[in-house]
Motif scaffolding. Structure first.
Motif, PDB file in Angstrom:
ATOM      1  N   UNK A 124      10.650  -1.012  -9.123  1.00  0.00           N
ATOM      2  CA  UNK A 124       9.376  -1.706  -9.004  1.00  0.00           C
ATOM      3  C   UNK A 124       9.436  -2.625  -7.796  1.00  0.00           C
ATOM      4  N   UNK A 125       8.270  -3.073  -7.342  1.00  0.00           N
ATOM      5  CA  UNK A 125       8.248  -3.953  -6.172  1.00  0.00           C
ATOM      6  C   UNK A 125       7.896  -5.366  -6.612  1.00  0.00           C
ATOM      7  N   UNK A 126       8.645  -6.339  -6.084  1.00  0.00           N
ATOM      8  CA  UNK A 126       8.382  -7.751  -6.335  1.00  0.00           C
ATOM      9  C   UNK A 126       7.937  -8.393  -5.027  1.00  0.00           C
ATOM     10  N   UNK A 127       6.721  -8.938  -5.026  1.00  0.00           N
ATOM     11  CA  UNK A 127       6.171  -9.618  -3.850  1.00  0.00           C
ATOM     12  C   UNK A 127       6.241 -11.121  -4.107  1.00  0.00           C
ATOM     13  N   UNK A 176       0.808  -1.210   0.000  1.00  0.00           N
ATOM     14  CA  UNK A 176       0.000   0.000   0.000  1.00  0.00           C
ATOM     15  C   UNK A 176       0.854   1.279   0.000  1.00  0.00           C
ATOM     16  N   UNK A 177       2.147   1.119   0.265  1.00  0.00           N
ATOM     17  CA  UNK A 177       3.031   2.276   0.281  1.00  0.00           C
ATOM     18  C   UNK A 177       3.336   2.734  -1.152  1.00  0.00           C
ATOM     19  N   UNK A 178       3.633   3.998  -1.319  1.00  0.00           N
ATOM     20  CA  UNK A 178       3.991   4.531  -2.627  1.00  0.00           C
ATOM     21  C   UNK A 178       5.345   3.988  -3.055  1.00  0.00           C
ATOM     22  N   UNK A 179       5.420   3.523  -4.310  1.00  0.00           N
ATOM     23  CA  UNK A 179       6.671   2.976  -4.833  1.00  0.00           C
ATOM     24  C   UNK A 179       7.508   4.112  -5.411  1.00  0.00           C
ATOM     25  N   UNK A 200      12.438  -4.300  -3.576  1.00  0.00           N
ATOM     26  CA  UNK A 200      12.516  -3.355  -4.681  1.00  0.00           C
ATOM     27  C   UNK A 200      13.579  -3.826  -5.668  1.00  0.00           C
ATOM     28  N   UNK A 201      13.273  -3.758  -6.974  1.00  0.00           N
ATOM     29  CA  UNK A 201      14.238  -4.090  -8.016  1.00  0.00           C
ATOM     30  C   UNK A 201      14.143  -3.043  -9.121  1.00  0.00           C
ATOM     31  N   UNK A 202      15.236  -2.883  -9.838  1.00  0.00           N
ATOM     32  CA  UNK A 202      15.220  -1.954 -10.967  1.00  0.00           C
ATOM     33  C   UNK A 202      14.340  -2.512 -12.084  1.00  0.00           C
ATOM     34  N   UNK A 203      13.674  -1.658 -12.843  1.00  0.00           N
ATOM     35  CA  UNK A 203      12.835  -2.138 -13.945  1.00  0.00           C
ATOM     36  C   UNK A 203      13.652  -2.965 -14.945  1.00  0.00           C
ATOM     37  N   UNK A 204      12.993  -3.964 -15.511  1.00  0.00           N
ATOM     38  CA  UNK A 204      13.651  -4.838 -16.471  1.00  0.00           C
ATOM     39  C   UNK A 204      13.368  -6.291 -16.145  1.00  0.00           C
ATOM     40  N   UNK A 205      14.154  -7.183 -16.724  1.00  0.00           N
ATOM     41  CA  UNK A 205      14.006  -8.624 -16.483  1.00  0.00           C
ATOM     42  C   UNK A 205      15.003  -9.052 -15.413  1.00  0.00           C
ATOM     43  N   UNK A 206      14.508  -9.690 -14.361  1.00  0.00           N
ATOM     44  CA  UNK A 206      15.359 -10.199 -13.287  1.00  0.00           C
ATOM     45  C   UNK A 206      15.151 -11.701 -13.148  1.00  0.00           C
TER      46      UNK A 206
END
Length: 287
Positions: free
Chosen positions: A220-223, A212-215, A248-254
């Motif tokens: 981006x956030x990965x749950x 619910x927190x602002x990203x 939190x991860x940087x945008x893209x493919x991980x």
């Protein structure tokens, strides 16, 4: 003569047992035992524990079963608890378990419930609690519980946990001690299941609060959730913690790697979007 002596000794022993209260109520002496690491509390949350209520029908509060087979030190056909009734026994056992698992437990009072001293409120009902001693001992314990967030008033988890079993007492038969141990063992199984649900519910509530927190901009956030939980989570060589978790991860493919002893390692590529949430639920496969 030896035979008469044995008969006399047996009669004397039975008489002494009768005089020492072998027909009296049963004492359980419950202990939670070792709590597995997976069931240990995270962050020592405070729980207000409301007394469980007895909702069994047609039985008195202290009654938990019948005896139709000879028990060496019990000359009664009823199993009745001594100092505690069934609901008090369950409440005390849950309190012991929660404390041993690292929770801070406060006994219920209206003043504490109205204050800000606790994070969670827990209570419930004893729906079944029965042990019948016979050719095979049959036991059944069923407990309904609910866990509520004190801050939001939201029910984090509510459910009914039960355990049924039977056993042959063996050639030596039962005694008050073995009966008490059988009750404790079954109750431990039930409460460990409850504790698992409590911990997972608390973790999921924490993840929901994070979601619910602002990203922030640029991530981006990965749950992540796994079954079973507590799998180690890596992206490349970076260790992030154990599931369930939110990172939190940087945008893209991980590429995300899951590792848990006794299960096959799992790798998966996920797409992370800027200021967005990606959720993954994965079931790990046993080795």
């Amino acid at each position: 003569m030896d035979y008469l002596k044995r008969v006399y000794s047996t009669i004397l022993l039975l008489s002494m047992l009768a005089l020492t209260g072998c027909a009296g109520p049963l004492s359980i002496g419950y202990r939670p035992g070792n709590i597995p690491d997976a069931l240990q509390a995270k962050g020592h949350p405070t729980i207000l524990l409301k007394p469980y209520t007895d909702t069994r029908e047609g039985v008195e509060p202290h009654y938990i079963g019948k005896v139709t087979q000879v028990v060496a030190d019990m000359n009664t056909d009823r199993i009745v608890l001594d100092k505690e009734d069934a609901a008090s026994l369950v409440t005390g056992a849950i309190r012991s378990h929660l404390t041993a698992a690292g929770f801070i437990v406060k006994d219920w009072s209206r003043e504490i419930e109205d204050s800000n001293e606790t994070d969670l409120i827990m209570g419930g009902e004893v729906k079944r609690f029965r042990l019948d001693i016979g050719p095979r001992d049959e036991i059944e314990v069923e407990v309904a519980s609910s866990l509520t967030s004190k801050k939001t008033g939201k029910i984090l988890w509510a459910g009914v946990i039960s355990e049924k079993g039977d056993r042959f007492a063996g050639v030596m038969g039962n005694s008050r001690r073995t009966i008490a141990e059988y009750i404790s063992k079954t109750l431990r199984t039930v409460i460990n299941k409850i504790l698992k649900e409590v911990n997972e519910s608390i973790q999921m509530a924490a993840i929901s609060a994070i979601k619910d927190m602002t990203i922030p901009e640029g991530v981006g956030r990965l749950v992540i959730r796994t079954e079973p939980p507590r799998a180690e989570v890596y992206t490349g060589a970076i260790y992030h913690g154990m599931s369930p978790l939110s990172i939190y991860l940087e945008p893209g493919i991980s590429e995300v790697t899951f590792r848990l002893r006794g299960f096959k390692e799992m790798r998966e590529k996920v797409s992370i979007r800027n200021r967005d949430v990606t959720e993954i639920d994965r079931i790990l496969e046993k080795e």
